[in-house]
Design a protein around this motif. Structure first.
Motif, PDB file in Angstrom:
ATOM      1  N   SER A 236       0.776  -1.194  -0.201  1.00 43.38           N
ATOM      2  CA  SER A 236      -0.086  -0.040   0.236  1.00 43.38           C
ATOM      3  C   SER A 236       0.839   0.689  -0.230  1.00 43.38           C
ATOM      4  N   LEU A 237       2.007   0.945   0.569  1.00 39.24           N
ATOM      5  CA  LEU A 237       3.284   2.141   0.408  1.00 39.24           C
ATOM      6  C   LEU A 237       3.610   2.889  -0.778  1.00 39.24           C
ATOM      7  N   ILE A 238       3.847   1.625  -1.817  1.00 39.09           N
ATOM      8  CA  ILE A 238       4.865   1.834  -3.036  1.00 39.09           C
ATOM      9  C   ILE A 238       4.644   3.236  -4.404  1.00 39.09           C
ATOM     10  N   ASP A 239       2.878   3.583  -4.509  1.00 39.60           N
ATOM     11  CA  ASP A 239       2.681   4.749  -4.934  1.00 39.60           C
ATOM     12  C   ASP A 239       3.214   5.784  -4.148  1.00 39.60           C
ATOM     13  N   ASP A 240       2.502   5.758  -3.064  1.00 42.83           N
ATOM     14  CA  ASP A 240       3.344   7.191  -1.883  1.00 42.83           C
ATOM     15  C   ASP A 240       4.503   7.492  -2.021  1.00 42.83           C
ATOM     16  N   ALA A 241       5.886   5.979  -1.907  1.00 40.30           N
ATOM     17  CA  ALA A 241       7.135   6.286  -1.393  1.00 40.30           C
ATOM     18  C   ALA A 241       7.134   7.274  -3.125  1.00 40.30           C
ATOM     19  N   ALA A 242       6.983   6.785  -3.944  1.00 49.14           N
ATOM     20  CA  ALA A 242       7.400   7.398  -5.235  1.00 49.14           C
ATOM     21  C   ALA A 242       7.453   8.317  -5.437  1.00 49.14           C
ATOM     22  N   ARG A 243       6.148   8.981  -5.147  1.00 44.97           N
ATOM     23  CA  ARG A 243       5.389  10.119  -5.480  1.00 44.97           C
ATOM     24  C   ARG A 243       6.774  10.898  -4.250  1.00 44.97           C
ATOM     25  N   LEU A 244       6.668  10.874  -2.724  1.00 43.95           N
ATOM     26  CA  LEU A 244       7.678  11.475  -2.075  1.00 43.95           C
ATOM     27  C   LEU A 244       9.241  11.324  -2.623  1.00 43.95           C
ATOM     28  N   PHE A 245       9.568  10.303  -3.192  1.00 44.63           N
ATOM     29  CA  PHE A 245      10.904  10.263  -3.313  1.00 44.63           C
ATOM     30  C   PHE A 245      10.984  10.689  -4.988  1.00 44.63           C
ATOM     31  N   SER A 246      10.513  10.980  -5.982  1.00 45.00           N
ATOM     32  CA  SER A 246      10.268  12.130  -6.955  1.00 45.00           C
ATOM     33  C   SER A 246      10.559  13.118  -6.004  1.00 45.00           C
ATOM     34  N   ARG A 247       9.638  13.807  -5.116  1.00 43.13           N
ATOM     35  CA  ARG A 247       9.355  14.937  -4.943  1.00 43.13           C
ATOM     36  C   ARG A 247      10.956  15.358  -4.522  1.00 43.13           C
ATOM     37  N   ALA A 248      11.146  14.108  -3.743  1.00 44.83           N
ATOM     38  CA  ALA A 248      12.728  14.418  -2.636  1.00 44.83           C
ATOM     39  C   ALA A 248      13.893  14.716  -4.240  1.00 44.83           C
ATOM     40  N   VAL A 249      13.861  13.946  -5.391  1.00 39.19           N
ATOM     41  CA  VAL A 249      14.968  14.534  -6.348  1.00 39.19           C
ATOM     42  C   VAL A 249      14.874  15.995  -6.009  1.00 39.19           C
ATOM     43  N   LEU A 250      13.211  16.275  -6.913  1.00 38.67           N
ATOM     44  CA  LEU A 250      13.302  17.383  -7.822  1.00 38.67           C
ATOM     45  C   LEU A 250      13.635  19.018  -6.611  1.00 38.67           C
ATOM     46  N   SER A 251      13.197  18.872  -5.482  1.00 41.76           N
ATOM     47  CA  SER A 251      13.889  19.751  -4.602  1.00 41.76           C
ATOM     48  C   SER A 251      14.863  20.063  -4.199  1.00 41.76           C
ATOM     49  N   GLU A 252      14.954  21.392  -3.236  1.00 39.98           N
ATOM     50  CA  GLU A 252      15.917  22.305  -3.458  1.00 39.98           C
ATOM     51  C   GLU A 252      17.550  21.444  -3.113  1.00 39.98           C
ATOM     52  N   GLU A 253      17.513  20.633  -2.080  1.00 43.39           N
ATOM     53  CA  GLU A 253      17.855  19.369  -1.097  1.00 43.39           C
ATOM     54  C   GLU A 253      18.243  18.087  -2.340  1.00 43.39           C
ATOM     55  N   GLY A 254      17.997  18.196  -2.785  1.00 38.36           N
ATOM     56  CA  GLY A 254      17.707  16.920  -3.987  1.00 38.36           C
ATOM     57  C   GLY A 254      19.102  17.441  -5.108  1.00 38.36           C
ATOM     58  N   GLN A 255      18.523  18.571  -5.982  1.00 38.83           N
ATOM     59  CA  GLN A 255      19.719  18.844  -6.977  1.00 38.83           C
ATOM     60  C   GLN A 255      20.622  19.136  -6.025  1.00 38.83           C
ATOM     61  N   GLU A 256      20.787  20.032  -5.016  1.00 39.81           N
ATOM     62  CA  GLU A 256      22.395  20.601  -3.818  1.00 39.81           C
ATOM     63  C   GLU A 256      22.744  19.175  -4.013  1.00 39.81           C
ATOM     64  N   GLY A 257      22.397  17.923  -3.676  1.00 40.21           N
ATOM     65  CA  GLY A 257      23.029  17.284  -3.408  1.00 40.21           C
ATOM     66  C   GLY A 257      23.565  16.451  -4.763  1.00 40.21           C
ATOM     67  N   THR A 258      22.993  16.082  -5.241  1.00 44.48           N
ATOM     68  CA  THR A 258      22.949  15.662  -6.833  1.00 44.48           C
ATOM     69  C   THR A 258      24.267  16.295  -6.928  1.00 44.48           C
ATOM     70  N   HIS A 259      25.011  18.362  -7.348  1.00 43.90           N
ATOM     71  CA  HIS A 259      25.359  18.877  -7.769  1.00 43.90           C
ATOM     72  C   HIS A 259      26.637  18.535  -6.295  1.00 43.90           C
ATOM     73  N   ALA A 260      26.606  18.341  -5.811  1.00 47.48           N
ATOM     74  CA  ALA A 260      27.443  18.491  -5.059  1.00 47.48           C
ATOM     75  C   ALA A 260      28.532  17.091  -4.792  1.00 47.48           C
ATOM     76  N   PHE A 261      27.186  16.490  -4.548  1.00 49.25           N
ATOM     77  CA  PHE A 261      28.084  14.664  -5.282  1.00 49.25           C
ATOM     78  C   PHE A 261      28.710  14.760  -6.755  1.00 49.25           C
TER      79      PHE A 261
END
Lengths: 274, 274, 274
Positions: A236-261
């Protein structure tokens, strides 16, 4: 850096770390009604303060917390006896307030670290259970004295089960649970046992560095998701988790994390060593 | 002090401790249909006897329990084959009775201690899982032989998960689970491993003393609350827990506990040393 | 014996054991979209192949799995940025596919063994969590790097809770979880730690022998029942468990198991030593 004055707590914030110290050393930091209310207030204040990234909960004077305050409890009980059934139930009210406090610390999106010294009893045992990381001195003593006093570990029951599992919680409740620091580590009530105060502070700083290396928004989302996974099925968590993951990837934190990496540098949320 | 005669059990009550001994040593105390029914009867009797405060479950002749009795099972199976679909299902009936037995011991308000010697297999493994405290000799051997015999650990499955957690339960079921006493301690199937029979009796007396120092009504309420906390959320339990706490505080036990604490004497439920 | 060619996997079946090797050693077997799809395909194929009785999941080139592939993720993210809200969400889609993969391995009726070497990170950590038995080299390093990259361990969250319990999962997620093999063993993420590759293979063969000594149908039924016991109450399972037990007793496996036991010979499903 901030310093808020409470009557039963000492609260200090420095470099993103809000340290809440139970401050009634004359009664081994026993939890009065005032302390319960101030602990909830301090949490809500920390949650709404942008630069607070982690909570440390500890006790003044060499003890963590001896549990509920006998005096406050006796007063609530006398009130209850005096006013009869019509006047509500001050004992239950006090107890429910403590329950809401435990729940608030258990479910906050902020990471919570407990530093456990001396006595960790009753309600103090419960606070240790709701924290994310617990560090203890090797001389610390843990106890659930409720049943030996004819009462029950009521509000902390769910958090005993969350932290120790149902079977260990049952064993401890039935036997009165006098647990040493090493025994506490064996059941993951404690995550690290330290030999002295200096080692304890070093371990605390190490834990805080690990936590501060993680993005605060991502930690909050992960804590929320893990809490849901206790009672909801994986399916029951798969779809919500996927939405949250996508949101995290696009967030400021997610973008800063990728750039820093990619740029092989620490991301912006990691404190610079001074 | 009492002594009730059963055919497959020996039951003795002394100083609040009801000791139920599986008593079919010639078959390592394999569980017959009679034994299942007597175990349930002995529990119900103990629960309704005011001076019984703790149950000890153990086996005669150096073994705890070798699991389901093959002979009784074969008989149920032959009956099933002979009577066809119309005549009900004696195999399922026997198995469900064992399930209700496990549940009754898992959820009783009385504390349950198991003393584990020799063989602890199948249904015996299940009984170890439902107890609150388990003590074992270091030579005790634990096994879930069901899947290696082409059958399944059906009724004990929920209690494997309760005691060991889902992941450990899965691992043991898939691998046939030949577990030594030390390995059993590492996964908290056992809480204390003792080197010989004398040490085992000392450990048992120590455990019983801890349990008898706690108020019996308070233990029962706590066991009930912890069982609810397995499947209900912390949030949904706050108000009920508060009512139960208030009731405990005002109970005879709660008042005696407070008075004893203030008068620095042991409360009335603690057995006097003789 | 069979050998199916995949682009990101190597899959070999021999003597009932299907070994799935993540095969992108140049990127420490990072999980691409192709690998996710192939892992699901390989599982479904193994489940429908009668003579496959156990799955072994491992990695090529000295590492298990470094987590999600950064390149595939970056591509999905660019697609998402380019097409806007109307074109769906390729990041969430990829992530949900990985979630369905984890669930499929977590709930398959086949036993799953993971062999953990080198790096076990992110999604690889998740695969370790869903397996029934995990063996690791003592040099293996485990990590949940998501929050330190500004993202979250989304799909693996439920399986962290299943494997480690809620409290340990929370602790690891909050601290970034750099865990050694010995620490992984202490929290039952790993069941056996081995000093070198030769010992690891010996341990793997031993585990496979234990699994192959159990009846495959019985293992499948038991895994299903244990999964239900995570969220359903013991009481509600009694009747279903009894029916399943009866069915197992009357099955070909159940009958062969009983006969073999009475005839003191290994049942037909045990591989003959050559």
């Amino acid at each position: 850096m901030g310093h808020t004055v409470f009557s039963a707590l000492d609260v200090q914030t420095q470099s993103g770390v809000c340290t809440i110290t139970l401050n009634r050393p004359e009664v081994r930091n026993a939890m009065s009604l005032t302390m319960v209310q101030e602990l909830l207030g301090a949490l809500r204040h920390a949650e709404s303060t942008a630069d607070v990234r982690v909570l440390v909960l500890r006790g003044a004077g060499g003890h963590f917390c001896a549990g509920g305050d006998i005096a406050d409890m006796a007063q609530a009980r006398m009130k209850l006896a005096a006013q009869g059934a019509d006047g509500g139930d001050p004992v239950a009210d006090f107890n429910a307030q403590f329950g809401r406090l435990c729940l608030a610390y258990a479910r906050t999106r902020l990471p919570v670290v407990t530093v456990l010294e001396g006595t960790v009893m009753g309600g103090g045992f419960g606070l240790a259970c709701v924290s994310d990381v617990s560090l203890a001195l090797n001389t610390t003593v843990f106890r659930l004295p409720e049943t030996s006093l004819g009462v029950i570990p009521a509000q902390i029951a769910p958090f005993l089960v969350e932290r120790l599992g149902y079977a260990q919680a049952k064993r401890l409740a039935v036997t009165g649970a006098k647990v040493t620091a090493d025994q506490a580590a064996a059941i993951a009530l404690v995550h690290q046992v330290l030999p002295d105060a200096a080692a304890l502070e070093v371990a605390l700083q190490g834990t805080l560095q690990q936590i501060l290396a993680c993005a605060p928004g991502a930690i909050g989302m992960t804590k929320d998701l893990l809490a849901r996974a206790r009672h909801e099925t994986a399916e029951s968590l798969i779809d919500d988790a996927a939405r949250l993951f996508s949101r995290a990837v696009l967030s400021e934190e997610g973008q800063e994390g990728t750039h820093a990496f990619m740029q092989k540098r620490p991301p912006s949320w990691v404190p610079q060593e001074s």
